[in-house]
Design a protein around this motif. Structure first.
Motif, PDB file in Angstrom:
ATOM      1  N   PRO A 342      -1.653  37.737 -22.920  1.00  0.00           N
ATOM      2  CA  PRO A 342      -0.279  37.499 -23.472  1.00  0.00           C
ATOM      3  C   PRO A 342      -0.019  38.399 -24.900  1.00  0.00           C
ATOM      4  O   PRO A 342       1.193  38.245 -25.338  1.00  0.00           O
ATOM      5  N   THR A 343      -0.876  38.811 -25.577  1.00  0.00           N
ATOM      6  CA  THR A 343      -0.805  39.373 -26.644  1.00  0.00           C
ATOM      7  C   THR A 343      -0.340  40.977 -26.826  1.00  0.00           C
ATOM      8  O   THR A 343      -0.140  41.383 -27.723  1.00  0.00           O
ATOM      9  N   ILE A 344      -0.092  41.630 -25.320  1.00  0.00           N
ATOM     10  CA  ILE A 344       0.317  42.891 -25.432  1.00  0.00           C
ATOM     11  C   ILE A 344       1.819  42.863 -25.060  1.00  0.00           C
ATOM     12  O   ILE A 344       2.314  42.105 -23.888  1.00  0.00           O
ATOM     13  N   LYS A 345       2.646  43.601 -25.592  1.00  0.00           N
ATOM     14  CA  LYS A 345       3.980  43.528 -25.386  1.00  0.00           C
ATOM     15  C   LYS A 345       4.489  44.856 -24.431  1.00  0.00           C
ATOM     16  O   LYS A 345       5.637  44.660 -23.626  1.00  0.00           O
ATOM     17  N   GLU A 346       3.677  45.699 -24.393  1.00  0.00           N
ATOM     18  CA  GLU A 346       4.003  46.873 -23.269  1.00  0.00           C
ATOM     19  C   GLU A 346       2.753  47.533 -23.090  1.00  0.00           C
ATOM     20  O   GLU A 346       1.774  47.533 -23.798  1.00  0.00           O
ATOM     21  N   ARG A 347       2.836  48.269 -21.751  1.00  0.00           N
ATOM     22  CA  ARG A 347       1.633  49.013 -21.188  1.00  0.00           C
ATOM     23  C   ARG A 347       2.169  50.069 -20.660  1.00  0.00           C
ATOM     24  O   ARG A 347       2.962  50.050 -19.698  1.00  0.00           O
ATOM     25  N   ASP A 348       1.688  51.391 -20.993  1.00  0.00           N
ATOM     26  CA  ASP A 348       1.943  52.458 -20.276  1.00  0.00           C
ATOM     27  C   ASP A 348       3.674  52.713 -20.265  1.00  0.00           C
ATOM     28  O   ASP A 348       4.035  53.251 -19.315  1.00  0.00           O
ATOM     29  N   GLU A 351       7.673  47.527 -20.925  1.00  0.00           N
ATOM     30  CA  GLU A 351       7.590  46.329 -21.307  1.00  0.00           C
ATOM     31  C   GLU A 351       7.254  45.098 -20.578  1.00  0.00           C
ATOM     32  O   GLU A 351       7.545  45.028 -19.265  1.00  0.00           O
ATOM     33  N   LEU A 352       6.474  44.164 -20.978  1.00  0.00           N
ATOM     34  CA  LEU A 352       5.796  42.993 -20.283  1.00  0.00           C
ATOM     35  C   LEU A 352       6.293  41.820 -20.389  1.00  0.00           C
ATOM     36  O   LEU A 352       6.363  41.238 -21.703  1.00  0.00           O
ATOM     37  N   SER A 353       7.038  41.168 -19.481  1.00  0.00           N
ATOM     38  CA  SER A 353       7.537  39.659 -19.723  1.00  0.00           C
ATOM     39  C   SER A 353       6.458  38.673 -19.799  1.00  0.00           C
ATOM     40  O   SER A 353       6.903  37.592 -20.564  1.00  0.00           O
ATOM     41  N   GLY A 354       5.228  38.955 -19.678  1.00  0.00           N
ATOM     42  CA  GLY A 354       3.949  37.721 -20.011  1.00  0.00           C
ATOM     43  C   GLY A 354       3.642  37.813 -21.467  1.00  0.00           C
ATOM     44  O   GLY A 354       2.736  37.134 -21.839  1.00  0.00           O
ATOM     45  N   PHE A 355       4.429  38.438 -22.157  1.00  0.00           N
ATOM     46  CA  PHE A 355       3.883  38.240 -23.653  1.00  0.00           C
ATOM     47  C   PHE A 355       4.362  37.282 -24.346  1.00  0.00           C
ATOM     48  O   PHE A 355       5.668  36.841 -24.479  1.00  0.00           O
ATOM     49  N   TYR A 356       3.847  36.689 -25.298  1.00  0.00           N
ATOM     50  CA  TYR A 356       4.194  35.656 -26.184  1.00  0.00           C
ATOM     51  C   TYR A 356       3.076  35.449 -27.271  1.00  0.00           C
ATOM     52  O   TYR A 356       1.985  35.735 -26.945  1.00  0.00           O
TER      53      TYR A 356
END
Length: 428
Positions: A342-348, A351-356
């Protein structure tokens, strides 16, 4: 006499609006906890989880706006526990339905920061939660006394270090008329195929402010904002089978969404696929190897694997408990690892909705390696311990109005043995 009345009104007005929601909640928590210690069975833990929600929803179908709505809510969830960390009112009552992740008996709070109104509502809700907790606790004790000892003897609640964190970020704003026109334009494309009988495009903006306080000393306030676009279409095959397709886009800001041209292109591809599905023959029953590509592989891992490693399910005797005895065992090929982060906000660039940053029980988010080179290592944990996993790893999550349970964050499947698509098909 008149002067005294006027002064009283002025003082009340000044006091009522001089505090923040977090300060009001903290003060009321301290007061209620101290008062309830006088009871025969006092609570050992209380938390207040308050969520301010501002939402804009715009929905269009076949070029016409069908929904253009705004909502503002302030929701209070209370976790009140009597007994102790080992055994409390949330203990599983065997033979009855289990309410993991169910509705919490939430309350709506006033939207303005009127301390008197908010405090009264919190007091009323706490009193109700306490009475419900006492009733559940007595049932749990009686059930434990007459039933065979449980296989899982872990505690009902974990002890965690208190956290203090406050962060304020600007609320998202959007040109509402612009997105009304976009949704109309995009949904109008579905009119090009008369055999599509359901074609919708919706836009949703959500600003959340979360407040959390508990009797262990945690105090948090932070903002979470996001925007989404949903595209949905449905047609029917000649035999009457319903054929739906769905696509969604997520970003933390409107600027992070794909261009309208990109979404338009995706809609046309969706329509083309629907046409092919209408004409495709029925698939015969098949048992054997298969390739899951793109979004299908993500859904597969989320549903078939991800939900089965949510720790609270291991306490439920009616659950499948697929990996209960698999810690340290090989469950996947040795070139595959599975991580929840959950600590990563985006990958490649996505943007990742599982971030918090913090979960909904006030625990700091953690990266969890669930499978390392094929070996099962860990469950996703809330503050509901299971045997061998005594503490939360920051995955106690919930929607406002529901109880927190262990839930997935960003699910990442990693492979050290990668091949291109052509070679993969050759292997198949």
């Amino acid at each position: 006499m008149n002067k005294i009345i006027i002064i009283a009104i002025l003082i009340t007005s000044y006091v009522s609006y001089s505090s923040t929601v977090l300060d009001i909640a903290e003060k009321e928590l301290d007061r209620n906890f101290k008062e309830l210690q006088k009871e025969e069975t006092p609570p050992y833990y209380i938390s207040y989880n308050i969520t301010d929600i501002e939402k804009i929803t715009i929905n269009s179908s076949f070029g016409q706006v069908v929904d253009n709505d705004s909502t503002n809510q302030r929701i209070l969830d209370i976790d009140l526990r009597v007994g102790d960390y080992k055994f409390d009112n949330t203990h599983i009552i065997r033979g009855s339905s289990i309410n993991f992740g169910g509705a919490s008996g939430f309350e709506f709070l006033p939207l303005d920061n009127n301390s008197q109104a908010i405090s009264s509502k919190i007091w009323y809700s706490t009193d109700k939660a306490y009475k419900n907790a006492i009733e559940s606790y007595e049932k749990a004790k009686s059930n434990a006394a007459v039933k065979v000892a449980q296989e899982d003897k872990s505690d009902d609640f974990s002890k965690e270090e208190p956290v203090n964190y406050e962060e304020t970020v600007p609320k998202l704003k959007v040109d509402r008329n612009l997105w009304v026109n976009y949704s109309k334009k995009l949904s109008n494309i579905f009119n090009e195929d008369p055999l599509i009988y359901d074609g919708n495009v919706s836009f949703q903006l959500e600003n959340k402010t979360k407040y959390f306080v508990n009797t262990e000393g945690s105090k948090l306030r932070f903002d979470e904002s996001s925007v989404r676009v949903f595209v949905y279409a449905k047609t029917k095959a000649t035999d009457g089978m319903s054929l739906p397709l769905y696509k969604s886009y997520f970003a933390f800001t409107p600027e992070g969404l794909p261009s309208i041209e990109k979404i338009e292109s995706d809609i046309k591809n969706m329509m083309s696929l629907l046409m092919k599905l209408r004409e495709a023959p029925l698939m015969d029953t098949y048992s054997g190897p298969a390739i899951l590509s793109g979004e299908a592989s993500g859904v597969f891992f989320h549903e078939i694997f991800g939900h089965r490693v949510e720790g609270h399910r291991e306490k439920d005797p009616t659950s499948s408990q697929t990996f209960k005895k698999s810690v340290g065992e090989s469950i996947l090929p040795d070139f595959i690892s599975v991580v929840f982060d959950p600590t990563i906000k985006e990958r490649d660039g996505t943007e990742l909705s599982g971030f918090y940053k913090f979960d909904d029980q006030g625990v700091k988010a953690e990266k969890v390696v669930s499978v390392d080179k094929g070996i099962f290592k860990s469950f996703l944990m809330s503050r509901s311990p299971i045997e061998g996993f005594d503490h939360s790893n920051g995955h106690g999550r919930k929607q406002a109005g529901y109880n927190a349970v262990s839930r997935q964050s960003n699910l990442i499947v990693e492979s050290s043995n990668e091949v291109n698509e052509s070679k993969l098909k050759d292997k198949l």
